[in-house]
Scaffold this active site. Structure first.
Site, PDB file in Angstrom:
ATOM      1  N   LYS A  63      33.594  51.534  32.406  1.00  0.00           N
ATOM      2  CA  LYS A  63      33.972  52.435  33.501  1.00  0.00           C
ATOM      3  C   LYS A  63      33.206  53.762  33.397  1.00  0.00           C
ATOM      4  O   LYS A  63      32.857  54.358  34.413  1.00  0.00           O
ATOM      5  CB  LYS A  63      35.490  52.665  33.495  1.00  0.00           C
ATOM      6  N   TYR A  72      36.295  48.241  27.981  1.00  0.00           N
ATOM      7  CA  TYR A  72      36.685  48.581  29.362  1.00  0.00           C
ATOM      8  C   TYR A  72      36.322  50.039  29.677  1.00  0.00           C
ATOM      9  O   TYR A  72      35.711  50.328  30.713  1.00  0.00           O
ATOM     10  CB  TYR A  72      38.187  48.346  29.517  1.00  0.00           C
TER      11      TYR A  72
HETATM   12  N1  LIG Z   1      45.547  48.340  37.981  1.00  0.00           N
HETATM   13  C1  LIG Z   1      45.242  49.498  37.447  1.00  0.00           C
HETATM   14  O1  LIG Z   1      46.116  50.185  36.920  1.00  0.00           O
HETATM   15  C2  LIG Z   1      43.828  50.012  37.471  1.00  0.00           C
HETATM   16  C3  LIG Z   1      43.604  51.307  37.011  1.00  0.00           C
HETATM   17  C4  LIG Z   1      42.314  51.817  37.049  1.00  0.00           C
HETATM   18  C5  LIG Z   1      41.281  51.048  37.538  1.00  0.00           C
HETATM   19  N2  LIG Z   1      41.521  49.788  37.980  1.00  0.00           N
HETATM   20  C6  LIG Z   1      40.376  49.026  38.477  1.00  0.00           C
HETATM   21  O2  LIG Z   1      40.630  48.593  39.789  1.00  0.00           O
HETATM   22  C7  LIG Z   1      39.917  47.370  40.041  1.00  0.00           C
HETATM   23  C8  LIG Z   1      40.901  46.321  40.561  1.00  0.00           C
HETATM   24  O3  LIG Z   1      41.855  46.073  39.554  1.00  0.00           O
HETATM   25  P1  LIG Z   1      43.278  45.392  39.830  1.00  0.00           P
HETATM   26  O4  LIG Z   1      44.262  46.173  39.072  1.00  0.00           O
HETATM   27  O5  LIG Z   1      43.482  45.175  41.272  1.00  0.00           O
HETATM   28  O6  LIG Z   1      43.087  44.029  39.024  1.00  0.00           O
HETATM   29  P2  LIG Z   1      43.342  42.522  39.413  1.00  0.00           P
HETATM   30  O7  LIG Z   1      43.232  41.759  38.129  1.00  0.00           O
HETATM   31  O8  LIG Z   1      44.576  42.392  40.226  1.00  0.00           O
HETATM   32  O9  LIG Z   1      42.082  42.208  40.326  1.00  0.00           O
HETATM   33  C9  LIG Z   1      40.789  42.131  39.805  1.00  0.00           C
HETATM   34  C10 LIG Z   1      39.937  41.402  40.818  1.00  0.00           C
HETATM   35  O10 LIG Z   1      38.623  41.211  40.282  1.00  0.00           O
HETATM   36  C11 LIG Z   1      38.234  39.874  40.544  1.00  0.00           C
HETATM   37  N3  LIG Z   1      37.229  39.429  39.581  1.00  0.00           N
HETATM   38  C12 LIG Z   1      37.315  39.390  38.229  1.00  0.00           C
HETATM   39  N4  LIG Z   1      36.191  38.897  37.720  1.00  0.00           N
HETATM   40  C13 LIG Z   1      35.359  38.616  38.747  1.00  0.00           C
HETATM   41  C14 LIG Z   1      34.053  38.078  38.845  1.00  0.00           C
HETATM   42  N5  LIG Z   1      33.346  37.721  37.766  1.00  0.00           N
HETATM   43  N6  LIG Z   1      33.505  37.919  40.077  1.00  0.00           N
HETATM   44  C15 LIG Z   1      34.196  38.264  41.196  1.00  0.00           C
HETATM   45  N7  LIG Z   1      35.439  38.783  41.156  1.00  0.00           N
HETATM   46  C16 LIG Z   1      36.012  38.946  39.944  1.00  0.00           C
HETATM   47  C17 LIG Z   1      39.521  39.077  40.443  1.00  0.00           C
HETATM   48  O11 LIG Z   1      39.397  37.842  41.125  1.00  0.00           O
HETATM   49  C18 LIG Z   1      40.490  40.014  41.131  1.00  0.00           C
HETATM   50  O12 LIG Z   1      40.438  39.833  42.525  1.00  0.00           O
HETATM   51  C19 LIG Z   1      39.267  46.986  38.722  1.00  0.00           C
HETATM   52  O13 LIG Z   1      37.936  47.410  38.712  1.00  0.00           O
HETATM   53  C20 LIG Z   1      40.069  47.769  37.702  1.00  0.00           C
HETATM   54  O14 LIG Z   1      39.327  48.022  36.541  1.00  0.00           O
HETATM   55  C21 LIG Z   1      42.771  49.247  37.959  1.00  0.00           C
END
Ligand SMILES: NC(=O)c1ccc[n+]([C@@H]2O[C@H](COP(=O)([O-])OP(=O)(O)OC[C@H]3O[C@@H](n4cnc5c(N)ncnc54)[C@H](O)[C@@H]3O)[C@@H](O)[C@H]2O)c1
Length: 245
Positions: free
Chosen positions: A157, A153
């Site tokens: 990133k 991961y």
């Molecule tokens: N939640 C956190 O604390 C956090 C922190 C830093 C970064 N992020 C990043 O933010 C972004 C959103 O994360 P989140 O926390 O909302 O996660 P989440 O799991 O709630 O959402 C992830 C989304 O990605 C979609 N997805 C996954 N694989 C896919 C694919 N192959 N094709 C199309 N869509 C796909 C899922 O359907 C979902 O809508 C991600 O890139 C994550 O790495 C999240």
């Protein structure tokens, strides 16, 4: 934002859902790319049914270039332009390096990093032609500071940082700006997976002493899509309550 055409990958849940809602509330036409389309769209908009006229779903797997290109072509055909791409779709498959399988590595890379490449490649011809575009990548602070158990991961990133800076240099002459937002911890399914002890420990290290709300990430995405940020490109902005200081 009125009538801007905005693609949000992974826009059906968590941070992506907050981004889709904010843009739709501002009058943009939001195209959500997600593997599955929600059965209950009223539930997706949390009862704010007026947003539905501004949101359209596309069943897309971002790791599959043909699937991405097909939906992007449909949008260009129907709307004639694409203003903003938000590469938000992301997954985790955590394990220590000792135990991580090559499949777990590929799974995360294919969605988080190659997915952003696929979507960016699919939209830039249109953006170059219109001499306007914004690409906003969602990274993570672990791409900067690392995290045990998340080599796949955090590498994906960190890869997005290089992708962002190189694309920014390649595309600036066509007025296409590319930036990356690196959230710290945000209240979503991803953080729900942590137990209470892990959550308490995590908050201890955040100077603002709390995790973010998804809308606090969406606000910054809107800033990078807005004219107010038109002299900013190739930047990595930590939105993390001070965690990575
Ligand atoms: N939640 C956190 O604390 C956090 C922190 C830093 C970064 N992020 C990043 O933010 C972004 C959103 O994360 P989140 O926390 O909302 O996660 P989440 O799991 O709630 O959402 C992830 C989304 O990605 C979609 N997805 C996954 N694989 C896919 C694919 N192959 N094709 C199309 N869509 C796909 C899922 O359907 C979902 O809508 C991600 O890139 C994550 O790495 C999240």
């Amino acid at each position: 934002m009125k009538d801007k055409i905005i693609i949000v990958t992974g826009g059906n849940k968590g941070i992506g859902k907050a981004i889709s809602h904010e843009f739709a509330e501002l009058g943009a036409k939001v195209k959500v790319f997600a593997r599955t389309i929600p059965n209950d769209l009223n539930e997706f908009v949390d009862g704010k049914t007026d947003l539905l006229s501004n949101i359209e779903f596309f069943a897309v797997d971002v790791s599959d270039f043909d699937s991405v290109a097909e939906s992007v072509n449909k949008i260009v055909k129907s709307e004639g332009k694409i203003d903003v791409l938000v590469n938000n779709a992301g997954v985790t498959k955590d394990n220590l390096l000792m135990r991580m399988s090559p499949e777990d590595w590929d799974f995360v890379m294919d969605i988080n990093l190659k997915g952003a490449f696929n979507c960016s490649k699919a939209v830039i011809r249109t953006m170059m032609g219109q001499r306007y575009g914004r690409i906003i990548n969602i990274g993570s602070i672990v791409g900067t500071i690392g995290n045990p158990g998340q080599i796949n991961y955090s590498a994906s990133k960190a890869g997005l940082v290089g992708l962002t800076k190189s694309m920014a240099k390649e595309l600036a002459s066509r007025n296409i700006l590319v930036n990356l937002i690196a959230p710290g911890y945000v209240e979503t399914n991803m953080t729900d997976a942590l137990n209470d002890e892990q959550k308490a420990k995590l908050v201890e290290n955040i100077p603002l002493r709390r995790v973010a709300n998804p809308s606090e990430i969406a606000d910054v995405v809107v800033f990078f899509a807005h004219d107010d940020s038109k002299y900013i490109t190739g930047q990595v902005l930590h939105v993390d309550g001070g965690l990575a200081i």
